[in-house]
Structure formats: C-alpha cells, structure tokens
Motif scaffolding. Structure first.
Motif, PDB file in Angstrom:
ATOM      1  N   ALA A 436       0.826  -1.169   0.097  1.00  0.00           N
ATOM      2  CA  ALA A 436       0.053   0.100  -0.120  1.00  0.00           C
ATOM      3  C   ALA A 436       0.750   1.384   0.034  1.00  0.00           C
ATOM      4  N   PRO A 437       2.036   1.392   0.993  1.00  0.00           N
ATOM      5  CA  PRO A 437       2.638   2.708   0.785  1.00  0.00           C
ATOM      6  C   PRO A 437       3.222   2.747  -0.474  1.00  0.00           C
ATOM      7  N   SER A 438       3.509   2.253  -1.402  1.00  0.00           N
ATOM      8  CA  SER A 438       3.979   2.223  -2.875  1.00  0.00           C
ATOM      9  C   SER A 438       3.167   3.136  -3.627  1.00  0.00           C
ATOM     10  N   TYR A 439       1.810   2.881  -3.170  1.00  0.00           N
ATOM     11  CA  TYR A 439       0.706   3.509  -3.978  1.00  0.00           C
ATOM     12  C   TYR A 439       0.344   4.889  -2.991  1.00  0.00           C
ATOM     13  N   GLY A 440       0.960   5.329  -2.081  1.00  0.00           N
ATOM     14  CA  GLY A 440       0.671   6.474  -1.431  1.00  0.00           C
ATOM     15  C   GLY A 440      -0.454   6.081  -0.587  1.00  0.00           C
ATOM     16  N   LEU A 441      -0.634   5.068  -0.089  1.00  0.00           N
ATOM     17  CA  LEU A 441      -1.658   4.834   1.305  1.00  0.00           C
ATOM     18  C   LEU A 441      -0.703   4.394   2.264  1.00  0.00           C
ATOM     19  N   THR A 442      -1.488   4.413   3.415  1.00  0.00           N
ATOM     20  CA  THR A 442      -0.802   3.902   4.742  1.00  0.00           C
ATOM     21  C   THR A 442      -0.947   2.586   4.802  1.00  0.00           C
ATOM     22  N   LEU A 443      -0.215   1.884   5.714  1.00  0.00           N
ATOM     23  CA  LEU A 443      -0.154   0.268   5.861  1.00  0.00           C
ATOM     24  C   LEU A 443      -1.729  -0.001   6.377  1.00  0.00           C
ATOM     25  N   GLU A 444      -2.287   1.023   7.133  1.00  0.00           N
ATOM     26  CA  GLU A 444      -3.803   0.671   7.808  1.00  0.00           C
ATOM     27  C   GLU A 444      -4.607   0.785   6.685  1.00  0.00           C
ATOM     28  N   GLU A 445      -4.627   1.812   5.685  1.00  0.00           N
ATOM     29  CA  GLU A 445      -5.440   2.136   4.885  1.00  0.00           C
ATOM     30  C   GLU A 445      -5.295   0.456   3.676  1.00  0.00           C
ATOM     31  N   GLY A 446      -4.123   0.121   3.487  1.00  0.00           N
ATOM     32  CA  GLY A 446      -3.993  -0.890   2.712  1.00  0.00           C
ATOM     33  C   GLY A 446      -4.547  -2.031   3.160  1.00  0.00           C
ATOM     34  N   PHE A 447      -4.662  -2.373   4.618  1.00  0.00           N
ATOM     35  CA  PHE A 447      -5.158  -3.494   5.200  1.00  0.00           C
ATOM     36  C   PHE A 447      -6.730  -3.183   5.271  1.00  0.00           C
ATOM     37  N   HIS A 448      -7.336  -2.302   5.384  1.00  0.00           N
ATOM     38  CA  HIS A 448      -8.697  -2.073   5.251  1.00  0.00           C
ATOM     39  C   HIS A 448      -9.123  -2.360   3.845  1.00  0.00           C
ATOM     40  N   LEU A 449      -8.634  -1.973   2.814  1.00  0.00           N
ATOM     41  CA  LEU A 449      -9.042  -2.268   1.487  1.00  0.00           C
ATOM     42  C   LEU A 449      -8.868  -3.633   1.156  1.00  0.00           C
ATOM     43  N   ALA A 450      -7.553  -4.199   1.776  1.00  0.00           N
ATOM     44  CA  ALA A 450      -7.434  -5.708   1.264  1.00  0.00           C
ATOM     45  C   ALA A 450      -8.521  -6.686   1.968  1.00  0.00           C
ATOM     46  N   MET A 451      -8.920  -6.245   3.161  1.00  0.00           N
ATOM     47  CA  MET A 451     -10.282  -6.793   3.919  1.00  0.00           C
ATOM     48  C   MET A 451     -11.309  -6.634   3.051  1.00  0.00           C
ATOM     49  N   LYS A 452     -11.695  -5.642   2.428  1.00  0.00           N
ATOM     50  CA  LYS A 452     -12.837  -5.255   1.850  1.00  0.00           C
ATOM     51  C   LYS A 452     -12.827  -6.082   0.537  1.00  0.00           C
ATOM     52  N   TYR A 453     -11.681  -5.736  -0.245  1.00  0.00           N
ATOM     53  CA  TYR A 453     -11.770  -5.989  -1.715  1.00  0.00           C
ATOM     54  C   TYR A 453     -11.155  -7.383  -2.041  1.00  0.00           C
ATOM     55  N   GLY A 454     -10.484  -8.038  -0.852  1.00  0.00           N
ATOM     56  CA  GLY A 454      -9.737  -9.370  -1.440  1.00  0.00           C
ATOM     57  C   GLY A 454      -8.614  -9.296  -2.428  1.00  0.00           C
ATOM     58  N   SER A 455      -8.819 -10.178  -3.590  1.00  0.00           N
ATOM     59  CA  SER A 455      -7.719 -10.168  -4.480  1.00  0.00           C
ATOM     60  C   SER A 455      -7.983  -9.283  -5.418  1.00  0.00           C
ATOM     61  N   ASN A 456      -8.966  -8.210  -5.513  1.00  0.00           N
ATOM     62  CA  ASN A 456      -9.175  -7.133  -6.221  1.00  0.00           C
ATOM     63  C   ASN A 456      -8.457  -6.033  -5.841  1.00  0.00           C
ATOM     64  N   VAL A 457      -7.975  -5.961  -4.613  1.00  0.00           N
ATOM     65  CA  VAL A 457      -7.260  -4.751  -3.939  1.00  0.00           C
ATOM     66  C   VAL A 457      -6.063  -4.128  -4.846  1.00  0.00           C
ATOM     67  N   GLU A 458      -5.453  -5.061  -5.321  1.00  0.00           N
ATOM     68  CA  GLU A 458      -4.290  -4.211  -6.177  1.00  0.00           C
ATOM     69  C   GLU A 458      -4.609  -3.306  -7.392  1.00  0.00           C
ATOM     70  N   THR A 459      -6.034  -3.650  -7.683  1.00  0.00           N
ATOM     71  CA  THR A 459      -6.446  -2.607  -8.791  1.00  0.00           C
ATOM     72  C   THR A 459      -6.985  -1.300  -8.048  1.00  0.00           C
ATOM     73  N   VAL A 460      -7.495  -1.578  -6.668  1.00  0.00           N
ATOM     74  CA  VAL A 460      -7.888  -0.258  -6.215  1.00  0.00           C
ATOM     75  C   VAL A 460      -6.684   0.520  -5.608  1.00  0.00           C
ATOM     76  N   TYR A 461      -5.514  -0.329  -5.305  1.00  0.00           N
ATOM     77  CA  TYR A 461      -4.206   0.504  -5.014  1.00  0.00           C
ATOM     78  C   TYR A 461      -3.889   1.305  -6.218  1.00  0.00           C
ATOM     79  N   GLN A 462      -3.949   0.934  -7.422  1.00  0.00           N
ATOM     80  CA  GLN A 462      -3.319   1.321  -8.546  1.00  0.00           C
ATOM     81  C   GLN A 462      -4.324   2.808  -8.817  1.00  0.00           C
ATOM     82  N   TYR A 463      -5.608   2.593  -8.512  1.00  0.00           N
ATOM     83  CA  TYR A 463      -6.228   3.963  -8.657  1.00  0.00           C
ATOM     84  C   TYR A 463      -5.851   5.031  -7.779  1.00  0.00           C
ATOM     85  N   ALA A 464      -5.262   4.513  -6.336  1.00  0.00           N
ATOM     86  CA  ALA A 464      -4.976   5.403  -5.610  1.00  0.00           C
ATOM     87  C   ALA A 464      -3.648   6.036  -6.085  1.00  0.00           C
ATOM     88  N   GLY A 465      -2.637   5.194  -6.646  1.00  0.00           N
ATOM     89  CA  GLY A 465      -1.370   5.557  -6.878  1.00  0.00           C
ATOM     90  C   GLY A 465      -1.623   6.361  -8.212  1.00  0.00           C
TER      91      GLY A 465
END
Length: 552
Positions: A436-465
């Motif tokens: 998550a930090p490599s996309y400008g998100l905190t670890l906590e935000e990355g954890f939250h998104l991963a819990m919610k979106y599962g294996s789709n989370v990297e796509t969400v990360y990319q939109y953040a980045g």
C-alpha cells in the motif's frame, strides 16, 4: 466487467443479441443464477430496475447463518442445507464473510434452557458439518457476564457459544455479479423489465426500459427467469399465462435494524437473545465500531422500493434491548441510523404470525416458458441458483435441443475471493497490505482495502497511485477517491447512493463520511460519467432521502 462508462454501449449490444438466458432481478438470487449459468457456458443477460442489491439483498441482518431457529421448528433439512451452504459461501469469499462467535444466553423461563441449548447446538454442529475448532461450547453464568457485562443477570443460568458468519450482503451480491460478468454475463442496473416478448405464446425476451435515459430496448432470450424478489408477482403479472396458472403468491414481511455508537451500546460479543413478550429472538452484533440490533418481523404491504423503520419498529427493538440489557437505559434518541428490508415469502394457509411463514424457496413454471424463483434466503443463494439453472438446462434441451453441461460452483471463488481460501486469507491480507505505501496509502489503509476487496485490492491500489492529486480537487481522501473510481469502472456505480449505501455501507456504519464527502463524490461521479446538472440534482435528492430515511 460492470463498467458504468460502457453501460450504454452494453445495452445497445444486448438489444442486438439473442441470449440463452435472461434474468430479471439483480439481487443475490439473480447474481447467483447468472454465475452458475455463465459458468456452464450459457450466454447470460441480467437486468435490475434499481441498483444491484438495492432491494432485499442489502437490507438483511448481514449474517450468513445456519438457521438455528429452524431447528426449534424441527426443520432439520433446512438446518442441514443452510448450515453447509454458509461454509461454502465463507470459503469462496472470505473477504465478504467472517466467522462471528455468537452467544446464546439462557435465562429461567426463556426460549432455551441449558439442556435444550446444549443439545440443540450439538445437533446444529452435526447437521451443519461445523469444523472442529468452531463447534459449540457451553458457558457458565460467570463466563457469560464476563463476555457481556451489561446483560440481564436476573434468572441468567449460562449460555451457549457457537459460530455464525457475518457478511456484507450488498458486497457479497456485487462480488457474485462481478464473477458472473467475468464468465461473460451481461448485467446492467437501472433497467426495468416492462413486459414480455412472445412467439406463439412462448416468452422470447423482454421489453426493457432504461430508468436513467428513458430509452426502451428489446432483449431477446431463449429462456427467461424471474428472480425479482419482492416484485416477483408484479413481473408475473405481465405474463398472462403465469398469472392464470399459479394460485400461490408472495406475502411480504418487514425486518428493521437499528444502529448505535459503541459508547452508547458497548458490545464486543455478538448475542442472540429473547425478546420480552412475543418469544421471538433477535441479534445484537458489533461491527465497525458500532452495534446493530435486529430484526423485527411484521407483515408489510406498502412501498416495496423504500421500506423504512417506523416509530413502532424502533420502539419494539428498544424494548427488547432494555429487557436484555437493563443497565443501558437505551432510548430512541440514541439510534444513529437504521435500515428496513422486505422479505418476499410464499403465502401459506393458516400463517397468522409473520415469523411462522416458511423461508423456503419454490420454483414456478408458466406455460409461456417463464420460470420464477420465489422465497428463499441469503445463505442458500448458491444452491437455489443451481436448482434454477438445472431447470433452465432442461428447458433449453427440450425446446432448443441444447445440451448444457453440469458444473458446480461449490469451489468457485466469487470475485475478490482468490486469496487461498479461508486458510490463506489472513496471510494474503498481511502480505498485500505491505504494498500500500508504494501507492501513497498507509499500511492501515492498505489493510482496510485488502480486507474489503480481497484479491481485487491491487486494482484499487493502482487507482490510488495514479490520482495525480485529483483527489484533492474533489476534497476526498485518496483511499475514498480510489474506491469511487473502482466502483464506477468495476461495479457499475452511477449514483452517490450506489456507492455510499451499497458498495461501502457507509450510510449505516460511517454516516459522517457520507455527510463530509458527499459533495466531492457527487462531483467526481458527474465529471467522470458526464451526466447533466439535472441528473446530478436528482441523484443528490435521492441520497438526501436515503439519509433522512435512515435517521428518521
């Protein structure tokens, strides 16, 4: 892909193609049918007159549960089936389904005693095939009080501790729908089936109205399934043959839930408890820093598209809370939000109490070829879908000489569920969160998104980045901006209420986010989807109404 940007071109395509199966209704049942059928290789279309899951499928108790109360009614087969289905739902989507230890206290004179609780939960574990580490254990009075300090101690004898499964019902629905789309299903929200097309008295498709543009399309299909939930009878009413043939019809009951801040209703242990007067049992469940309580079960004959929690519904639940948690001194003014849902149940003779009506599903066939699925429960959606598609396969073989292969969705992860099953899920979340930090998100935000979106989370990360600080233009946090973009491009989010109510659940559990960020989200949606100011105003008013309904 459920892409709001390509929705219009998708509708144009749907009007020029003949499908093998067309599904009316975009709740969990329709989504499940679309997944099962598309996995079998059928060309599938689905239309939903509101947003996906806007009806019953986003207004439940948000539990994938095994139906313990059905054991009390001696519906052994129902307990066996739903208990085993809940484990399948969990395994295929651990990011939208979570084990939740439930406490069932027993008091002197209550619904359950020590013996019946112990025996009932043991039978329940056996019927449902519960894993060894999730089997029930019995608690002493002292242990119950340690877990729930504010519980009623007068007459308390102990409790049973067993596992249910907590879910996000709307997100479960959208993840199933996305998986169906990955198999090639064409699913579109805000499209109403206005009538049927016929050849020689046989249904060959529908006349469909785009509720956003007003455009009318004809969508043709060899088979049509009516999975419209509370609107099953209205849809059947458009088919003369179905209306004349089936004497059975739906009766609707309303279930209301109310939400409290944790400081007003501190609860860390989910509990299933007796009401004071009518012998019903209701849940109190901690979630996202809140506690929600429900549900009621009363007959309902009003506007099915917008049920609300009325004063008497809230009073009933407040009375139940104060009966079981007498030191709370709960009051209606403490309710932060609420929701109400409609249960479409099949009318049975002699059922005077709403809670006594069976939740069983039935399949109805019309001589026109229309197939209708009525009743049923969230937990059993996958099995219901399998039964329906088996019927569709028989219909296609009989009338079109099509041989439809039999496949199973038992081991089919929903979208976002490719995380190594329930065993590998936590490791997946922990590992992917580190990116998550490599996309400008905190670890906590990355954890939250991963819990919610599962294996789709990297796509969400990319939109953040790749926001290029666009989120600041809309005065939105980067995380929220990325979720809205993902929602538009992958989950057909069109209106602010689509995102705030059903894709995120913020209206019920994070109301301040709705109030603080709604203007930015409204502007972002309008700019990206290019709708005019009149449409934006209409959608803003719909969100206003939703906010008022949940706070009324």
């Amino acid at each position: 892909m459920l892409n709001a940007l390509t929705r219009k071109s998708q509708l144009d395509h749907m009007s020029k193609f003949e499908y093998d199966l067309l599904i009316i209704g975009g709740g969990i049942t329709g989504a499940g049918i679309a997944l099962d059928a598309s996995k079998r290789g059928l060309n599938v279309a689905l239309v939903e007159m509101q947003d996906f899951s806007q009806g019953t499928s986003s207004r439940s108790t948000k539990l994938i549960h095994g139906g313990l109360r059905y054991l009390k009614q001696m519906q052994v087969n129902v307990v066996k089936e739903t208990g085993r289905e809940r484990a399948i739902v969990y395994e295929n989507g651990p990011h939208v389904t979570t084990p939740e230890w439930m406490l069932l206290p027993f008091h002197k004179g209550g619904t359950f005693g020590e013996f019946t609780t112990s025996l009932g939960l043991k039978v329940y574990d056996s019927l449902a095939g519960v894993d060894k580490n999730e089997r029930r254990n019995m608690l002493t009075k002292k242990e119950v009080i340690e877990r729930v300090p504010n519980i009623k101690t007068d007459g308390l004898k102990g409790g049973g501790h067993y596992v249910e499964y907590k879910t996000d019902d709307a997100r479960l629905t959208i993840e199933v729908m996305k998986k169906a789309a990955a198999y090639g299903a064409d699913a579109v929200n805000y499209v109403k089936a206005d009538g049927f097309l016929y050849e020689n008295g046989i249904v060959t498709g529908i006349s469909a109205k785009d509720m956003l543009s007003g455009d009318v399309y004809q969508i043709k299909s060899k088979a049509v399934v009516n999975a419209s939930g509370p609107w099953v009878d209205e849809v059947r009413g458009n088919d003369v043959a179905a209306k004349q043939q089936t004497k059975k019809h739906l009766v609707h009951t309303k279930g209301v839930h109310i939400v409290f801040k944790q400081e007003d209703f501190p609860l860390t242990q989910a509990i299933y408890f007796d009401t004071k007067d009518d012998g019903r049992m209701i849940f109190a469940i901690p979630r996202a820093g809140k506690t929600y309580v429900g549900t009621t079960d009363t007959f309902y004959g009003e506007d099915k598209s917008n049920p609300t929690a009325e004063a008497e519904d809230k009073a009933y639940l407040i009375d139940a809370i104060n009966f079981m948690f007498p030191t709370l001194n709960a009051d209606v003014s403490m309710i932060e939000s609420s929701w109400a849902g409609i249960r479409p149940l099949i009318q049975s003779s002699g059922s005077k109490n709403a809670s006594d009506i069976s939740r069983k599903d039935e399949i109805w066939h019309s001589t026109s070829g229309l197939i209708t699925i009525a009743g049923g429960k969230l937990t059993g959606y996958r099995h219901m879908a399998e039964e329906i598609v088996d019927d569709v396969a028989d219909y296609l073989k009989k009338h079109f000489k099509m041989n439809v292969k039999k496949v199973s969705t038992i081991d089919e992860p929903v979208s976002g569920g490719d995380v190594g099953g329930s065993v590998g899920y936590q490791n997946y979340v922990e590992n992917i969160s580190r990116k998550a930090p490599s996309y400008g998100l905190t670890l906590e935000e990355g954890f939250h998104l991963a819990m919610k979106y599962g294996s789709n989370v990297e796509t969400v990360y990319q939109y953040a980045g790749i926001t290029n600080d666009n989120h600041e233009k809309y005065e939105l946090p980067k995380l929220l901006y990325a979720e809205v973009i993902y929602g538009m491009l992958h989950e057909m989010v069109i209106k602010p209420s689509d995102f705030f109510v059903r894709r995120s659940g913020k209206l019920y559990f994070e109301i301040n986010d709705v109030l603080n960020y709604r203007k930015g989200v409204e502007q972002l949606l309008q700019d990206t989807l290019s709708y005019d100011d009149n449409a934006r105003q209409q959608y803003a008013e719909e969100l206003d109404a939703a906010i008022q309904d949940t706070k009324r």
